[in-house]
Design a protein around this motif. Structure first.
Motif, PDB file in Angstrom:
ATOM      1  N   ILE A 139      -0.760  -5.073  -1.335  1.00  0.00           N
ATOM      2  CA  ILE A 139      -0.609  -3.859  -2.149  1.00  0.00           C
ATOM      3  C   ILE A 139       0.565  -4.007  -3.109  1.00  0.00           C
ATOM      4  N   ARG A 140       1.665  -4.557  -2.626  1.00  0.00           N
ATOM      5  CA  ARG A 140       2.826  -4.770  -3.498  1.00  0.00           C
ATOM      6  C   ARG A 140       2.425  -5.616  -4.703  1.00  0.00           C
ATOM      7  N   ARG A 141       1.729  -6.709  -4.449  1.00  0.00           N
ATOM      8  CA  ARG A 141       1.316  -7.604  -5.535  1.00  0.00           C
ATOM      9  C   ARG A 141       0.370  -6.898  -6.505  1.00  0.00           C
ATOM     10  N   HIS A 172       1.547  -5.850   7.856  1.00  0.00           N
ATOM     11  CA  HIS A 172       2.386  -6.691   7.001  1.00  0.00           C
ATOM     12  C   HIS A 172       1.558  -7.369   5.907  1.00  0.00           C
ATOM     13  N   ARG A 173       0.398  -7.852   6.269  1.00  0.00           N
ATOM     14  CA  ARG A 173      -0.459  -8.532   5.288  1.00  0.00           C
ATOM     15  C   ARG A 173      -0.872  -7.583   4.173  1.00  0.00           C
ATOM     16  N   PHE A 174      -1.354  -6.400   4.539  1.00  0.00           N
ATOM     17  CA  PHE A 174      -1.806  -5.443   3.538  1.00  0.00           C
ATOM     18  C   PHE A 174      -0.653  -4.920   2.692  1.00  0.00           C
ATOM     19  N   ILE A 228      -2.208   2.482   2.060  1.00  0.00           N
ATOM     20  CA  ILE A 228      -2.396   2.931   0.682  1.00  0.00           C
ATOM     21  C   ILE A 228      -1.066   2.806  -0.056  1.00  0.00           C
ATOM     22  N   GLY A 229      -1.126   2.217  -1.232  1.00  0.00           N
ATOM     23  CA  GLY A 229       0.048   2.138  -2.093  1.00  0.00           C
ATOM     24  C   GLY A 229      -0.153   3.001  -3.321  1.00  0.00           C
ATOM     25  N   THR A 230       0.929   3.616  -3.800  1.00  0.00           N
ATOM     26  CA  THR A 230       0.884   4.381  -5.045  1.00  0.00           C
ATOM     27  C   THR A 230       2.037   3.950  -5.939  1.00  0.00           C
ATOM     28  N   ARG A 231       1.814   4.004  -7.240  1.00  0.00           N
ATOM     29  CA  ARG A 231       2.863   3.677  -8.217  1.00  0.00           C
ATOM     30  C   ARG A 231       3.012   4.858  -9.156  1.00  0.00           C
TER      31      ARG A 231
END
Length: 274
Positions: A264-266, A258-260, A194-197
């Motif tokens: 998520i970064r993109r 690594h792939r995810f 999970i990514g958050t900004r």
């Protein structure tokens, strides 16, 4: 599963001395899923009367340990929060029947401490803090990312109770990105990231679960490029921290992590398709 070693069921509202062989009973979906020969007494939390989900005066979200997955899902569908879609994504990561949804609790999922626990993923990613109560009534607060320390291992002391998890208002205002993989269609999560900004300072946080034995959170104060994320994951997760079981080998889990992380970064930096 018939727990034939259990000789007593006690209401948690009635104070009593904690003793070996006791266990807290929330929804019971794990307790009754396999033999528990060490148990002698269950302490039932179902009548404690805790409000499943409530918003505090500060705008934080307090989720009771006894809140069921179904109750959390219903709340999120009606909530006007930027992070609300993440709740449903994590609830769906259970891939469980409606019967489990209506009995399994948020607290039980955290206390089991399993790598694939999606409530661990959700609450760790949203900077959740656990409130733990001792038998004397004393409380201590532990961040979710530090609550689970290994596969099936958490920091609870004998007789200690997880009362609730609080998600701060600032985390609930974050944009989120979710990625999950299993080896087969209805399988247990082998990797869940999970990514958050942050809406205020733009900080990007990446929370790694399911592929690792404990939640691992990486933070980037400035927008990272692909190399920075790859390096952070490489050095932030030790080789022995990748989980190894029938649901995925460590090498595959590392690859998906690594792939995810890059996907998520993109997504969160608006670079999709570039």
């Amino acid at each position: 599963m018939d727990l034939n070693t259990v000789v007593e069921l006690r209401d948690a509202r009635r104070r009593d001395t904690w003793r070996p062989g006791d266990a807290w009973l929330g929804g019971g979906t794990y307790l009754f899923s396999e033999p528990q020969p060490h148990l002698r007494r269950l302490v039932d939390l179902s009548r404690m009367g805790w409000e499943p989900v409530r918003t505090t005066a500060a705008g934080d979200l307090e989720i009771a340990a006894t809140c069921t997955i179904a109750q959390l899902s219903r709340f999120a569908r009606e909530a006007d929060l930027p992070a609300a879609p993440l709740f449903e994504q994590c609830c769906r990561a259970f891939l469980a029947s409606w019967k489990i949804w209506n009995m399994a609790t948020v607290g039980g999922n955290l206390c089991n401490g399993l790598p694939a626990g999606p409530m661990i993923s959700l609450t760790a990613a949203l900077d959740g803090v656990c409130t733990l109560l001792s038998q004397s009534g004393a409380a201590r607060r532990v961040p979710v990312k530090d609550f689970v320390t290994g596969a099936g291992v958490q920091v609870l002391r004998p007789g200690e109770l997880l009362r609730s998890v609080t998600l701060p208002a600032r985390a609930l205002a974050c944009r989120t990105a979710f990625r999950q993989a299993s080896l087969y269609g209805l399988g247990r999560s082998g990797a869940l990231l999970i990514g958050t900004r942050d809406p205020i300072d733009g900080e990007l946080a990446l929370t790694i679960t399911a592929s690792t034995v404990r939640p691992i959170q990486l933070r980037f104060a400035v927008p990272p490029n692909a190399d920075a994320v790859r390096e952070a994951v490489t050095h932030g997760v030790r080789p022995e921290e990748y989980f190894d079981d029938i649901h995925g080998l460590p090498a595959w889990r590392r690859h998906m992590t690594h792939r995810f992380a890059e996907e998520i970064r993109r997504e969160l930096l608006g670079e999709a398709g570039r």
